[in-house]
Design a protein around this motif. Structure first.
Motif, PDB file in Angstrom:
ATOM      1  N   LEU A 131      -4.383   9.813   3.251  1.00  0.00           N
ATOM      2  CA  LEU A 131      -4.996   8.734   4.030  1.00  0.00           C
ATOM      3  C   LEU A 131      -5.850   7.822   3.150  1.00  0.00           C
ATOM      4  CD1 LEU A 131      -5.965  10.736   7.231  1.00  0.00           C
ATOM      5  CD2 LEU A 131      -4.330   8.845   7.116  1.00  0.00           C
ATOM      6  N   TYR A 132      -6.580   8.403   2.200  1.00  0.00           N
ATOM      7  CA  TYR A 132      -7.366   7.580   1.274  1.00  0.00           C
ATOM      8  C   TYR A 132      -6.455   6.634   0.483  1.00  0.00           C
ATOM      9  CZ  TYR A 132     -11.688  10.288   1.935  1.00  0.00           C
ATOM     10  OH  TYR A 132     -12.816  10.869   2.456  1.00  0.00           O
ATOM     11  N   LEU A 133      -5.299   7.149   0.058  1.00  0.00           N
ATOM     12  CA  LEU A 133      -4.367   6.321  -0.707  1.00  0.00           C
ATOM     13  C   LEU A 133      -3.731   5.242   0.172  1.00  0.00           C
ATOM     14  CD1 LEU A 133      -2.694   9.069  -2.909  1.00  0.00           C
ATOM     15  CD2 LEU A 133      -4.461   7.437  -3.580  1.00  0.00           C
ATOM     16  N   TYR A 134      -3.409   5.598   1.421  1.00  0.00           N
ATOM     17  CA  TYR A 134      -2.903   4.587   2.360  1.00  0.00           C
ATOM     18  C   TYR A 134      -3.943   3.483   2.561  1.00  0.00           C
ATOM     19  CZ  TYR A 134       1.058   7.486   3.995  1.00  0.00           C
ATOM     20  OH  TYR A 134       2.211   8.204   4.090  1.00  0.00           O
ATOM     21  N   LEU A 135      -5.191   3.898   2.767  1.00  0.00           N
ATOM     22  CA  LEU A 135      -6.266   2.924   2.963  1.00  0.00           C
ATOM     23  C   LEU A 135      -6.376   1.988   1.760  1.00  0.00           C
ATOM     24  CD1 LEU A 135      -9.260   4.843   4.597  1.00  0.00           C
ATOM     25  CD2 LEU A 135      -8.246   2.705   5.398  1.00  0.00           C
ATOM     26  N   ALA A 136      -6.337   2.567   0.585  1.00  0.00           N
ATOM     27  CA  ALA A 136      -6.462   1.757  -0.628  1.00  0.00           C
ATOM     28  C   ALA A 136      -5.349   0.721  -0.715  1.00  0.00           C
ATOM     29  CB  ALA A 136      -6.441   2.660  -1.858  1.00  0.00           C
ATOM     30  N   GLU A 137      -4.135   1.133  -0.368  1.00  0.00           N
ATOM     31  CA  GLU A 137      -2.996   0.215  -0.432  1.00  0.00           C
ATOM     32  C   GLU A 137      -3.185  -0.957   0.529  1.00  0.00           C
ATOM     33  OE1 GLU A 137       0.745  -0.830  -2.077  1.00  0.00           O
ATOM     34  OE2 GLU A 137      -0.666   0.754  -2.620  1.00  0.00           O
ATOM     35  N   ILE A 138      -3.607  -0.668   1.755  1.00  0.00           N
ATOM     36  CA  ILE A 138      -3.799  -1.726   2.751  1.00  0.00           C
ATOM     37  C   ILE A 138      -4.952  -2.644   2.343  1.00  0.00           C
ATOM     38  CG2 ILE A 138      -4.424  -2.215   5.145  1.00  0.00           C
ATOM     39  CD1 ILE A 138      -1.591  -1.148   4.748  1.00  0.00           C
ATOM     40  N   LEU A 139      -6.072  -2.044   1.937  1.00  0.00           N
ATOM     41  CA  LEU A 139      -7.242  -2.844   1.569  1.00  0.00           C
ATOM     42  C   LEU A 139      -6.936  -3.773   0.398  1.00  0.00           C
ATOM     43  CD1 LEU A 139      -9.967  -0.072   1.883  1.00  0.00           C
ATOM     44  CD2 LEU A 139      -9.834  -2.158   3.271  1.00  0.00           C
ATOM     45  N   SER A 140      -6.200  -3.266  -0.586  1.00  0.00           N
ATOM     46  CA  SER A 140      -5.917  -4.066  -1.769  1.00  0.00           C
ATOM     47  C   SER A 140      -4.809  -5.076  -1.550  1.00  0.00           C
ATOM     48  CB  SER A 140      -5.554  -3.142  -2.938  1.00  0.00           C
ATOM     49  OG  SER A 140      -5.174  -3.899  -4.071  1.00  0.00           O
ATOM     50  N   GLU A 141      -3.650  -4.591  -1.084  1.00  0.00           N
ATOM     51  CA  GLU A 141      -2.466  -5.440  -1.042  1.00  0.00           C
ATOM     52  C   GLU A 141      -2.425  -6.361   0.170  1.00  0.00           C
ATOM     53  OE1 GLU A 141      -0.625  -5.546  -3.674  1.00  0.00           O
ATOM     54  OE2 GLU A 141      -1.810  -3.923  -4.549  1.00  0.00           O
ATOM     55  N   LYS A 142      -3.040  -5.956   1.288  1.00  0.00           N
ATOM     56  CA  LYS A 142      -2.960  -6.765   2.509  1.00  0.00           C
ATOM     57  C   LYS A 142      -4.252  -7.510   2.825  1.00  0.00           C
ATOM     58  CE  LYS A 142       1.236  -5.397   3.222  1.00  0.00           C
ATOM     59  NZ  LYS A 142       2.366  -6.331   2.984  1.00  0.00           N
ATOM     60  N   LEU A 143      -5.391  -6.935   2.460  1.00  0.00           N
ATOM     61  CA  LEU A 143      -6.667  -7.554   2.806  1.00  0.00           C
ATOM     62  C   LEU A 143      -7.414  -8.104   1.599  1.00  0.00           C
ATOM     63  CD1 LEU A 143      -7.861  -4.981   5.509  1.00  0.00           C
ATOM     64  CD2 LEU A 143      -6.821  -7.233   5.872  1.00  0.00           C
ATOM     65  N   GLY A 144      -6.891  -7.877   0.402  1.00  0.00           N
ATOM     66  CA  GLY A 144      -7.507  -8.427  -0.803  1.00  0.00           C
ATOM     67  C   GLY A 144      -8.870  -7.854  -1.125  1.00  0.00           C
ATOM     68  N   GLN A 145      -9.134  -6.629  -0.692  1.00  0.00           N
ATOM     69  CA  GLN A 145     -10.445  -6.003  -0.904  1.00  0.00           C
ATOM     70  C   GLN A 145     -10.326  -4.929  -2.004  1.00  0.00           C
ATOM     71  OE1 GLN A 145     -12.102  -4.650   2.849  1.00  0.00           O
ATOM     72  NE2 GLN A 145     -11.362  -6.463   3.927  1.00  0.00           N
ATOM     73  N   ASP A 146     -10.245  -5.392  -3.252  1.00  0.00           N
ATOM     74  CA  ASP A 146      -9.987  -4.479  -4.365  1.00  0.00           C
ATOM     75  C   ASP A 146     -11.133  -3.498  -4.605  1.00  0.00           C
ATOM     76  OD1 ASP A 146      -7.473  -5.509  -4.900  1.00  0.00           O
ATOM     77  OD2 ASP A 146      -8.243  -7.049  -6.250  1.00  0.00           O
ATOM     78  N   VAL A 147     -12.357  -3.932  -4.432  1.00  0.00           N
ATOM     79  CA  VAL A 147     -13.487  -3.031  -4.660  1.00  0.00           C
ATOM     80  C   VAL A 147     -13.470  -1.902  -3.626  1.00  0.00           C
ATOM     81  CG1 VAL A 147     -16.002  -2.821  -4.678  1.00  0.00           C
ATOM     82  CG2 VAL A 147     -14.902  -4.809  -5.749  1.00  0.00           C
ATOM     83  N   ALA A 148     -13.286  -2.259  -2.360  1.00  0.00           N
ATOM     84  CA  ALA A 148     -13.212  -1.230  -1.311  1.00  0.00           C
ATOM     85  C   ALA A 148     -12.019  -0.317  -1.541  1.00  0.00           C
ATOM     86  CB  ALA A 148     -13.121  -1.887   0.059  1.00  0.00           C
ATOM     87  N   ALA A 149     -10.903  -0.887  -1.988  1.00  0.00           N
ATOM     88  CA  ALA A 149      -9.708  -0.081  -2.257  1.00  0.00           C
ATOM     89  C   ALA A 149      -9.971   0.904  -3.395  1.00  0.00           C
ATOM     90  CB  ALA A 149      -8.535  -0.992  -2.608  1.00  0.00           C
ATOM     91  N   PHE A 150     -10.665   0.438  -4.429  1.00  0.00           N
ATOM     92  CA  PHE A 150     -10.998   1.319  -5.552  1.00  0.00           C
ATOM     93  C   PHE A 150     -11.842   2.511  -5.086  1.00  0.00           C
ATOM     94  CE2 PHE A 150     -13.872   2.539  -9.040  1.00  0.00           C
ATOM     95  CZ  PHE A 150     -12.937   2.924  -9.982  1.00  0.00           C
ATOM     96  N   GLU A 151     -12.776   2.268  -4.191  1.00  0.00           N
ATOM     97  CA  GLU A 151     -13.614   3.347  -3.673  1.00  0.00           C
ATOM     98  C   GLU A 151     -12.765   4.404  -2.970  1.00  0.00           C
ATOM     99  OE1 GLU A 151     -16.684   3.880  -4.182  1.00  0.00           O
ATOM    100  OE2 GLU A 151     -17.467   1.949  -4.896  1.00  0.00           O
ATOM    101  N   GLU A 152     -11.741   3.962  -2.231  1.00  0.00           N
ATOM    102  CA  GLU A 152     -10.890   4.916  -1.520  1.00  0.00           C
ATOM    103  C   GLU A 152     -10.066   5.756  -2.502  1.00  0.00           C
ATOM    104  OE1 GLU A 152     -11.448   5.396   1.484  1.00  0.00           O
ATOM    105  OE2 GLU A 152     -12.465   3.550   2.053  1.00  0.00           O
TER     106      GLU A 152
END
Length: 257
Positions: A131-152
Motif C-alpha cells: 500500500l505504501y508503494l501504491y500510494l507513492a506511485e499515485i502521489l508522484s505520477e498522478k498528483l505530482g507530489q514527489d516529496v510526499a511520495a518519497f515519504e511513503e
C-alpha cells in the motif's frame, strides 16, 4: 410473474433467494439491466438494515458488476464497492475493485484516501508495504507530489528492509525530492538486513555509485567498494577503475528481479 411484481416481492422480502432469482432472470430476459442493478442495490440496503451483512455484500457486488461490466457506469459501481467496504473494511475484492475504478475515473485523491484508510486498518506488513508503494506511485505520477511520495517509499523501506525491489523507486524519488542522502541511509539499512553476500555486494556497489555521484564523497565510495570486494571476493578492478561501478547496475537490476 411480471418483472415489476418480482421487484416488489423482493423489496418486501429481500432475504428470499427465489425472489432474487426471479428478478435476475426476468430482468436479463427483458434486457432490463438498469432495473436489475437498482433492485439488487435496494436489496443490499435492506439486507444491511436487517443485519444480514454477508447477503448484503453479495447483493451489492452483484449490482456493482452489472453497473461496471454491462452498463459501463463506473461511478455507480464505485459507490457500491464503497458500501461493501463500509460493511466489511477488510473485503479484499471490494478494495481491489474500488481502487481500479477510482484510478479509471481519475479520482486520485479518493484513491489516496482509500489506501490510507486501509493502512490504518491493516496489521499485515506485506500488505502495508504494498500500500505504501501504491500510494507513492499515485502521489508522484498522478498528483505530482514527489516529496510526499518519497515519504511513503521510505515507510515501505523501513517496514521491509530486506526488499531490494524498493531501491529503484526510492532512488528515483529521492533525486526528485532532493533527498539522496536519505536514500543512501536506506540502502545501508538494506545491506545490514541482507544475508546473501552477492546481494550485499551489489547493494554496496550501488551505494558507492551514489557517493561517487550526487553525494560526492569519494572516501565513503571507496569504503563501499571495499565492502563489495569483501562480500563478493571478485572484480578487483573496482578499486582501480571507478567506471566499473556503472557496469554493475545491470547486475544489480538482475539480482533485484
Amino acid at each position: 410473474m411480471e418483472l415489476g411484481d418480482s421487484i416488489e416481492a423482493l423489496r418486501r422480502d429481500p432475504t428470499s433467494p427465489e425472489f432474487a432469482r426471479q428478478v435476475r432472470e426476468g430482468a436479463r430476459a427483458r434486457g432490463a439491466l438498469v432495473q436489475y442493478a437498482e433492485a439488487f442495490t435496494e436489496r443490499g440496503r435492506r439486507l444491511a438494515e436487517r443485519g444480514h451483512s454477508a447477503e448484503a455484500i453479495a447483493s451489492y457486488i452483484e449490482s456493482a458488476l452489472v453497473y461496471e461490466e454491462e452498463l459501463d457506469e463506473l461511478a455507480q459501481a464505485a459507490r457500491l464497492y464503497q458500501l461493501v467496504l463500509d460493511l466489511d473494511p477488510a473485503h479484499r475484492r471490494a478494495l481491489f475493485a474500488l481502487g481500479l475504478l477510482l484510478h479509471d475515473l481519475s479520482r486520485f485523491d479518493d484513491l489516496v484516501s482509500l489506501y490510507r484508510t486501509r493502512l490504518d486498518q491493516s496489521r499485515d506488513d506485506n500488505e502495508r508495504t504494498t500500500l505504501y508503494l501504491y500510494l507513492a506511485e499515485i502521489l508522484s505520477e498522478k498528483l505530482g507530489q514527489d516529496v510526499a511520495a518519497f515519504e511513503e517509499v521510505m515507510r515501505a523501506a523501513r517496514l521491509a528492509p530486506q526488499n531490494i525491489r524498493i531501491i529503484s523507486r526510492l532512488e528515483r524519488l529521492g533525486e526528485r525530492a532532493g533527498r539522496v542522502d536519505e536514500v543512501a541511509v536506506a540502502i545501508g539499512d538494506l545491506i545490514l538486513n541482507q544475508d546473501d553476500t552477492h546481494v550485499r555486494a551489489a547493494l554496496s556497489l550501488h551505494l558507492a555509485e551514489l557517493y561517487m555521484g550526487p553525494l560526492d564523497d569519494h572516501q565513503r565510495a571507496l569504503a563501499h567498494y571495499k565492502a563489495a570486494l569483501s562480500d563478493d571476493g571478485g572484480n578487483p578492478e573496482i578499486l582501480s577503475a571507478v567506471e566499473d561501478v556503472f557496469r554493475e547496475r545491470e547486475r544489480f537490476d538482475q539480482l533485484a528481479e
